[in-house]
Design a protein around this motif. Structure first.
Motif, mmCIF file in Angstrom:
data_model
loop_
_atom_site.group_PDB
_atom_site.id
_atom_site.type_symbol
_atom_site.label_atom_id
_atom_site.label_comp_id
_atom_site.label_asym_id
_atom_site.label_seq_id
_atom_site.Cartn_x
_atom_site.Cartn_y
_atom_site.Cartn_z
ATOM 1 N N ILE A 7 48.334 34.494 42.044
ATOM 2 C CA ILE A 7 48.016 35.920 41.979
ATOM 3 C C ILE A 7 47.923 36.322 40.508
ATOM 4 C CG2 ILE A 7 48.785 38.246 42.586
ATOM 5 C CD1 ILE A 7 50.487 37.067 44.773
ATOM 6 N N PRO A 8 46.911 37.103 40.134
ATOM 7 C CA PRO A 8 46.868 37.603 38.758
ATOM 8 C C PRO A 8 48.121 38.422 38.452
ATOM 9 C CG PRO A 8 44.780 37.995 39.873
ATOM 10 C CD PRO A 8 45.743 37.526 40.919
ATOM 11 N N VAL A 9 48.595 38.332 37.238
ATOM 12 C CA VAL A 9 49.824 39.015 36.834
ATOM 13 C C VAL A 9 49.752 40.518 37.140
ATOM 14 C CG1 VAL A 9 51.243 39.673 34.852
ATOM 15 C CG2 VAL A 9 50.480 37.324 35.092
ATOM 16 N N GLU A 10 48.627 41.140 36.890
ATOM 17 C CA GLU A 10 48.490 42.582 37.121
ATOM 18 C C GLU A 10 48.715 42.921 38.593
ATOM 19 O OE1 GLU A 10 45.696 40.810 35.882
ATOM 20 O OE2 GLU A 10 46.430 40.989 33.848
ATOM 21 N N ARG A 11 48.133 42.125 39.482
ATOM 22 C CA ARG A 11 48.283 42.344 40.927
ATOM 23 C C ARG A 11 49.734 42.107 41.338
ATOM 24 N NH1 ARG A 11 45.024 45.037 40.398
ATOM 25 N NH2 ARG A 11 46.412 46.216 41.701
ATOM 26 N N ILE A 33 56.838 31.868 39.781
ATOM 27 C CA ILE A 33 56.718 31.411 38.398
ATOM 28 C C ILE A 33 55.677 32.310 37.726
ATOM 29 C CG2 ILE A 33 56.082 29.490 36.903
ATOM 30 C CD1 ILE A 33 56.789 27.706 39.457
ATOM 31 N N VAL A 34 56.141 33.138 36.805
ATOM 32 C CA VAL A 34 55.263 34.097 36.135
ATOM 33 C C VAL A 34 54.848 33.525 34.793
ATOM 34 C CG1 VAL A 34 55.048 36.452 35.259
ATOM 35 C CG2 VAL A 34 56.461 35.999 37.287
ATOM 36 N N ASN A 35 53.548 33.316 34.626
ATOM 37 C CA ASN A 35 53.009 32.798 33.380
ATOM 38 C C ASN A 35 52.110 33.870 32.769
ATOM 39 O OD1 ASN A 35 51.667 31.479 31.318
ATOM 40 N ND2 ASN A 35 51.682 29.524 32.401
ATOM 41 N N ARG A 36 52.722 34.754 32.017
ATOM 42 C CA ARG A 36 51.962 35.875 31.445
ATOM 43 C C ARG A 36 50.931 35.412 30.417
ATOM 44 N NH1 ARG A 36 53.477 40.512 33.571
ATOM 45 N NH2 ARG A 36 55.546 40.612 34.504
ATOM 46 N N ASP A 37 51.179 34.309 29.740
ATOM 47 C CA ASP A 37 50.207 33.790 28.771
ATOM 48 C C ASP A 37 48.890 33.410 29.447
ATOM 49 O OD1 ASP A 37 52.026 34.103 26.706
ATOM 50 O OD2 ASP A 37 52.729 32.031 26.822
ATOM 51 N N GLN A 38 48.988 32.850 30.649
ATOM 52 C CA GLN A 38 47.785 32.464 31.398
ATOM 53 C C GLN A 38 47.332 33.548 32.368
ATOM 54 O OE1 GLN A 38 48.390 28.636 33.188
ATOM 55 N NE2 GLN A 38 48.494 27.595 31.228
#
Length: 78
Positions: A7-11, A33-38
């Motif tokens: 899922i995109p971070v924004e969503r 697992i949140v990968n804000r860089d990607q």
């Protein structure tokens, strides 16, 4: 774990704000697992949980649901 939902971070951020803290969906998302860089969030889960999460997301955030559905379809094909 059968599948990983992407899922995109924004969503993810928007969806997380809309759900109850004590819900199983919230717990599932908090273990992600949140990968804000990607710009992507990975949610490992069982296929049945993924289907239930898709139904849940359809009501709250159709854009997040679309990403979840794509994850399910792609990984079923593998």
């Amino acid at each position: 774990m059968d599948i990983v939902l992407y899922i995109p971070v924004e969503r993810y951020d928007d969806l997380l704000k809309k759900i109850k803290v004590k819900s199983r969906e919230y717990i599932l998302m908090k273990d992600a697992i949140v990968n804000r860089d990607q710009g992507v969030v990975e949610i490992p889960c069982e296929m049945e949980t993924a289907k239930q999460f898709l139904e849940f997301a359809n009501f709250l955030d159709p854009e997040a649901a679309a990403s979840i559905k794509k994850s399910i379809i792609r990984q079923r094909a593998i």
